[in-house]
Design a protein around this motif. Sequence first.
Motif, PDB file in Angstrom:
ATOM      1  N   GLY A   1      58.483   7.664  70.398  1.00  0.00           N
ATOM      2  CA  GLY A   1      57.454   9.047  70.955  1.00  0.00           C
ATOM      3  C   GLY A   1      57.548   9.401  71.710  1.00  0.00           C
ATOM      4  N   PRO A   2      56.202  10.465  71.931  1.00  0.00           N
ATOM      5  CA  PRO A   2      56.488  10.971  73.651  1.00  0.00           C
ATOM      6  C   PRO A   2      56.580   9.703  74.613  1.00  0.00           C
ATOM      7  CG  PRO A   2      55.199  12.144  71.932  1.00  0.00           C
ATOM      8  CD  PRO A   2      55.478  10.494  70.933  1.00  0.00           C
TER       9      PRO A   2
ATOM     10  N   LYS B   1      60.839  13.492  65.695  1.00  0.00           N
ATOM     11  CA  LYS B   1      61.071  15.231  66.511  1.00  0.00           C
ATOM     12  C   LYS B   1      59.499  15.064  66.306  1.00  0.00           C
ATOM     13  CE  LYS B   1      65.777  16.230  65.345  1.00  0.00           C
ATOM     14  NZ  LYS B   1      66.336  17.443  64.244  1.00  0.00           N
ATOM     15  N   ASN B   2      58.665  14.875  65.140  1.00  0.00           N
ATOM     16  CA  ASN B   2      57.043  14.804  65.067  1.00  0.00           C
ATOM     17  C   ASN B   2      56.012  14.343  66.169  1.00  0.00           C
ATOM     18  OD1 ASN B   2      57.312  16.162  62.139  1.00  0.00           O
ATOM     19  ND2 ASN B   2      57.816  13.956  61.923  1.00  0.00           N
ATOM     20  N   LYS B   3      55.242  15.002  66.255  1.00  0.00           N
ATOM     21  CA  LYS B   3      54.093  14.578  67.603  1.00  0.00           C
ATOM     22  C   LYS B   3      54.011  13.547  66.330  1.00  0.00           C
ATOM     23  CE  LYS B   3      53.483  18.959  69.511  1.00  0.00           C
ATOM     24  NZ  LYS B   3      52.295  19.859  70.312  1.00  0.00           N
ATOM     25  N   PRO B   4      52.891  11.941  67.327  1.00  0.00           N
ATOM     26  CA  PRO B   4      52.106  11.327  67.063  1.00  0.00           C
ATOM     27  C   PRO B   4      50.512  11.844  66.261  1.00  0.00           C
ATOM     28  CG  PRO B   4      52.861  10.671  69.113  1.00  0.00           C
ATOM     29  CD  PRO B   4      53.032  12.391  69.280  1.00  0.00           C
ATOM     30  N   ASN B   5      50.679  11.342  64.969  1.00  0.00           N
ATOM     31  CA  ASN B   5      49.621  12.042  64.391  1.00  0.00           C
ATOM     32  C   ASN B   5      48.304  10.855  63.715  1.00  0.00           C
ATOM     33  OD1 ASN B   5      51.071  10.666  62.214  1.00  0.00           O
ATOM     34  ND2 ASN B   5      50.335  11.484  60.734  1.00  0.00           N
ATOM     35  N   ILE B   6      48.437   9.477  64.457  1.00  0.00           N
ATOM     36  CA  ILE B   6      47.484   9.058  64.205  1.00  0.00           C
ATOM     37  C   ILE B   6      46.764   8.001  65.863  1.00  0.00           C
ATOM     38  CG2 ILE B   6      46.409   6.656  63.570  1.00  0.00           C
ATOM     39  CD1 ILE B   6      48.512   7.085  61.406  1.00  0.00           C
ATOM     40  N   ARG B   7      45.380   8.508  66.049  1.00  0.00           N
ATOM     41  CA  ARG B   7      44.601   7.868  66.767  1.00  0.00           C
ATOM     42  C   ARG B   7      43.635   6.243  66.421  1.00  0.00           C
ATOM     43  NH1 ARG B   7      46.550  10.438  70.741  1.00  0.00           N
ATOM     44  NH2 ARG B   7      46.581  13.027  70.763  1.00  0.00           N
TER      45      ARG B   7
END
Length: 391
Positions: free
Chosen positions: A188-189, A315-321
């Motif tokens: 991820g980033p 490629k996707n941005k994180p989608n869970i916090r």
Amino acid sequence: MATEQRPFHLVVFGASGFTGQFVTEEVAREQVDPERSSRLPWAVAGRCRERLQRVLERAALKLYRFYGEPVVKACIENGTSCVDICGEPQFLELMKWKYHEKAAEKGVYIIGSSGFDSIPADMGVIYTRNKMNGTLTAVESFLTIHPGPEGLCIHDGTWKSAIYGFGDQSNLRKLRHASNLKPLPVVGPKLKRRWPISFCRELNLYSIPFLGSDVSVVKRTQRYLHENLEESPVQYAAYITVGSITSVIKLMFAGLFFLFFVRFGIGRQLLIKFPWLFSFGYFSKQGPTQKQVDASSFTLTFFGQGYSQGLSTDKNKPNIRICTQVKGPEAGYVATPIAMVQAAMTLLNDVSDLPKAGGVFTPGAAFSKTKLIDRLNKHGIEFSVISSSEV
């Protein structure tokens, strides 16, 4: 007629005096000398019980910093596992580098940093990963110390440990270079480091980087989990909240004094001799009072991010916090004994869940599959999920 030989005991009289404390350290040093074939029962005596206790604590600190290696070596040679609370990265990483293979051959477990440094942080990251419904990629932790009405004070043993640790940074860099470890992959980033003084909106508090051993320990755990159990590594950064801007300024000056003086021998002597002055009152030779200990507590808050199950991490941005917390009593003298004792109980009772071979481990590497978190929950160090949501 033969006379009955009585057992010999060594007693250091006047140990609470100025010279007596150095005699005590020398006696203690003699007892951990690996060349000795036997140990003598020994004791200290003096006019002041509290000063005697401080002398023993000082001797124990110095011995484990400078003579901890013979203890580790003796444990391995005798097939005895060891859990300790030393949190100095240079010592911990040196023991891993020198003795991991030997410990594995003997089937014994050498587990360091098993106190407040760094069980809450290390096991907290693992708890956060286990509670996320997906892949955890990065975590920031924020430590908040809650003092009681009489304020906060820390014994200068912790201060000295930090002095010796920071004074040995060059050796730690050489050790890490000699280890020739490959960088862990970033999933991820990349986690961006905050400014030296930043504002945490979620907690509504200012924060500075936490300079303890947590980051070093968590990184070693993540390396073990990735290389041995093929788990996705988690990026980690640690901070400590400091409340008001006035506290920020005090800590900033204390930090500047510390980082400057710790570079030189005479500077380290001054830091050790006058902890209260150079720490702006946070550390003292007397340590906290019982009332201060009883009224103090800590909260360690974790903010994690990652990907839901089935979502690509390329490629996707994180989608869970996710937000989790570890809460407990006073950190140094209440939470640390709880953490160490429960780590030892886990080592004794969860043998089948430990790494199959022995070795030198971080708490997270040793206990990630055990019931340590359940044990801590039952003894006042509580792990909980505050919130979890998809973005």
